[in-house]
Every structure is written in structure tokens, then in C-alpha cells.
Write a protein that holds these residues in place. Structure first.
Motif, PDB file in Angstrom:
ATOM      1  N   GLU A 122      42.700 -25.467  42.487  1.00  0.00           N
ATOM      2  CA  GLU A 122      41.527 -25.969  41.774  1.00  0.00           C
ATOM      3  C   GLU A 122      41.595 -25.488  40.325  1.00  0.00           C
ATOM      4  O   GLU A 122      41.659 -24.286  40.067  1.00  0.00           O
ATOM      5  N   ARG A 123      41.595 -26.410  39.404  1.00  0.00           N
ATOM      6  CA  ARG A 123      41.598 -26.083  37.990  1.00  0.00           C
ATOM      7  C   ARG A 123      40.220 -26.346  37.399  1.00  0.00           C
ATOM      8  O   ARG A 123      39.450 -27.175  37.911  1.00  0.00           O
ATOM      9  N   ARG A 124      39.919 -25.677  36.309  1.00  0.00           N
ATOM     10  CA  ARG A 124      38.647 -25.895  35.625  1.00  0.00           C
ATOM     11  C   ARG A 124      38.611 -27.313  35.059  1.00  0.00           C
ATOM     12  O   ARG A 124      39.595 -27.774  34.471  1.00  0.00           O
ATOM     13  N   PRO A 125      37.496 -28.051  35.223  1.00  0.00           N
ATOM     14  CA  PRO A 125      37.415 -29.409  34.668  1.00  0.00           C
ATOM     15  C   PRO A 125      37.736 -29.428  33.175  1.00  0.00           C
ATOM     16  O   PRO A 125      37.404 -28.491  32.447  1.00  0.00           O
ATOM     17  N   ALA A 126      38.393 -30.483  32.740  1.00  0.00           N
ATOM     18  CA  ALA A 126      38.822 -30.591  31.345  1.00  0.00           C
ATOM     19  C   ALA A 126      38.558 -32.003  30.839  1.00  0.00           C
ATOM     20  O   ALA A 126      38.536 -32.962  31.618  1.00  0.00           O
ATOM     21  N   HIS A 127      38.364 -32.131  29.547  1.00  0.00           N
ATOM     22  CA  HIS A 127      38.098 -33.450  28.958  1.00  0.00           C
ATOM     23  C   HIS A 127      39.405 -34.206  28.746  1.00  0.00           C
ATOM     24  O   HIS A 127      40.357 -33.687  28.162  1.00  0.00           O
ATOM     25  N   PHE A 128      39.449 -35.445  29.225  1.00  0.00           N
ATOM     26  CA  PHE A 128      40.630 -36.286  29.059  1.00  0.00           C
ATOM     27  C   PHE A 128      40.222 -37.586  28.376  1.00  0.00           C
ATOM     28  O   PHE A 128      39.314 -38.278  28.838  1.00  0.00           O
ATOM     29  N   THR A 129      40.909 -37.903  27.283  1.00  0.00           N
ATOM     30  CA  THR A 129      40.655 -39.146  26.561  1.00  0.00           C
ATOM     31  C   THR A 129      41.724 -40.162  26.943  1.00  0.00           C
ATOM     32  O   THR A 129      42.901 -39.989  26.608  1.00  0.00           O
ATOM     33  N   ALA A 130      41.340 -41.208  27.673  1.00  0.00           N
ATOM     34  CA  ALA A 130      42.301 -42.226  28.103  1.00  0.00           C
ATOM     35  C   ALA A 130      42.484 -43.273  27.015  1.00  0.00           C
ATOM     36  O   ALA A 130      41.521 -43.906  26.584  1.00  0.00           O
TER      37      ALA A 130
END
Length: 281
Positions: free
Chosen positions: A141-149
Motif C-alpha cells: 500500500e502506497r500513499r495516494p499521489a496526484h497523477f495528471t493524465a
């Protein structure tokens, strides 16, 4: 480091040296055909490369489509990456449990949605294990991260694109086995006829690999030449459901092809459509 045929491949030695790099996310992209009778999720939980998250192409998909694991919309991909803890600026190393089968599909998906530093583990999990390298159990489980698609529409083709391409003489190359291509062997999906698109060429993806690794560049060039494929001209790759089509794309890239795209629906769409032309079916 190994003398690898593709700039997108990385050796187990490289991964071992970079496993603790803060910007590297290791991704288990294993997926199997129903006929292979393997459970990718169960195998991941039983033993994966330390720190690896599991990427399931049957989950990260267009949930509104009846076709198997079609690309999701950009916002759907971004949401899935946030939950996985993969953010902007990450470097990705993808592997799979067969060596080189589903990992290229996941590699391609990341690149379609804007990530540039995405690589594939040469030889995949089988080679990592054969070299006696460590595994861990359970879910990461990784910490949620912002991803720009950022969607690259040029990397993907639909049925209408392929129909026009065939009429225009654009190379459409099918990665399925020669038996499925000619219609002498059944498709693994029930009710789907075998055969191929009139005018398509055939380079079975199994010809491009040996023991789960991409063959040397000189071998790949000879295989494409024998099949009448010109890597210098635009190419659309296809297969059963858009997985081995990317193995083909990776091999084309390795020999210098720069204008290749993937027919996402592949034969699952074309073969099932009563209005499309088929040969050998």
C-alpha cells in the motif's frame, strides 16, 4: 549491464541497484489468458518483487465497454494511479510473471497517459527469481499521489481507423499465432471466430521472445523482413485483446519503428463485429 535490444528494458541487476530509489515505483503487471489457468492476484500476494504494487488490466479499464480491458478514460486512469500511489514525476519499472507478456501492455498504458520514464524488467519475474533475488508477500500500500493524465491519442487506434488504414494500404500487423490468424485454430474466447482482417500481416509475438526475453535486434529485424513488415513505414499492431500487440510494438520500437500504434479492440472487437470483413474465419 546486459546488452539489451530495447532502450525500454532494464536488467534485474539494474533493478536491484535502484530498488530503493525514492522516485521508482515497481509495478507487477502480470495478467494471464483464461487458457493459462493462472491467478495473477493470488500469485502477487504469494510473492512479488519488494515494494511492487499490483496493476490489473482487467480493473484499470473502461468499465463501460463489453470488450476486454479497453483503455480507461484519462480521468479513470488518473484515479486508479492515485489509489496505487503513483504520481506525477514517478519512474516506473513494470514486470510480469511470464517474462514478457502483459508487462508491455502496462508499459504502453503508462506512456499513453503521459509518463515518459517507464521501463520493463528484462526476463520479468522468472529471471528475477532464477537469479535468487528477494521476494515479499502480501499487498503493498502506497500513499495516494496526484497523477495528471495526458492522453496521447496517436498511440491508439479504433475499428474505424483500422478499416481506413487497411483500405489505404497501411501496415496492420497481427501478433496472434499463425493458426489463429489463418483460422485453423480456435480463439481462446468462446464464440469468437478465428481468422484475420483482409490485408493484415502476421508476426506471432511468440516468435519475438525467447525464455521470456526479447530476442536480439538482428533476429527481430530478420523476423519482420520475412513477414513483409517495413518498420520505416507506419504500423498498427493488433492481436486478440490488445496485450501481445504491445509485445509486437516493443519489438518494432527496438528495430527503429517510430510510427506504430495499437488497435485496442483488436480481434475481440473486429472478429465479433458482423459487419467487418474476415479472411480464414
Amino acid at each position: 549491464m546486459d546488452n539489451l535490444p530495447s532502450t525500454w528494458l532494464r536488467s534485474p541487476e539494474w533493478l536491484a541497484d535502484h530498488l530503493s530509489a525514492p522516485d521508482l515505483v515497481v509495478v507487477d503487471g502480470s495478467w494471464y489468458l483464461p487458457t493459462q489457468h493462472r491467478d495473477a492476484q493470488a500469485e502477487y500476494l504469494a510473492g512479488h518483487i519488494p515494494g511492487a504494487v499490483h496493476f490489473d488490466i482487467d480493473t484499470v479499464k473502461d468499465t463501460t465497454s463489453d470488450l476486454p480491458h479497453m483503455l480507461p478514460r484519462p480521468e479513470g486512469f488518473a484515479s486508479a494511479m492515485r489509489k496505487m500511489g503513483i504520481g506525477d514525476g514517478a519512474s516506473i519499472l513494470v514486470y510480469d510473471g511470464l517474462g514478457l507478456f502483459a508487462a508491455p501492455r502496462v508499459w504502453w498504458m503508462f506512456r499513453v497517459f503521459g509518463l515518459e520514464r517507464v521501463f520493463i524488467l528484462d526476463g520479468g519475474l522468472p529471471r528475477w527469481k532464477a537469479e535468487g533475488r528477494p521476494l515479499e508477500e502480501g499487498r503493498v500500500e502506497r500513499r495516494p499521489a496526484h497523477f495528471t493524465a495526458r492522453f496521447n491519442s496517436g498511440a491508439v487506434r479504433d475499428l474505424a481507423d483500422v478499416a481506413k488504414a487497411l483500405q489505404a494500404g497501411v501496415q496492420v500487423v497481427d501478433a496472434r499465432s499463425s493458426e489463429r490468424f489463418t483460422g485453423t485454430a480456435p480463439e481462446p474466447r468462446a464464440g469468437l471466430p478465428s481468422g484475420h482482417m483482409p490485408g493484415a500481416l502476421n508476426v506471432p509475438s511468440s516468435m519475438l521472445t525467447i525464455e521470456g526475453r526479447l530476442k536480439p535486434k538482428s533476429d527481430l529485424m530478420a523476423i519482420f523482413a520475412a513477414a513483409g513488415v517495413d518498420p520505416a513505414r507506419p504500423i498498427i499492431t493488433t492481436c486478440g485483446s490488445g496485450v501481445s500487440a504491445v509485445v509486437l510494438g516493443l519489438a518494432l520500437d527496438a528495430v527503429g519503428a517510430r510510427e506504430w500504434s495499437v488497435y485496442d479492440g483488436s480481434w475481440s472487437e473486429w472478429g465479433a463485429d458482423p459487419h467487418t470483413a474476415k479472411t480464414g474465419a
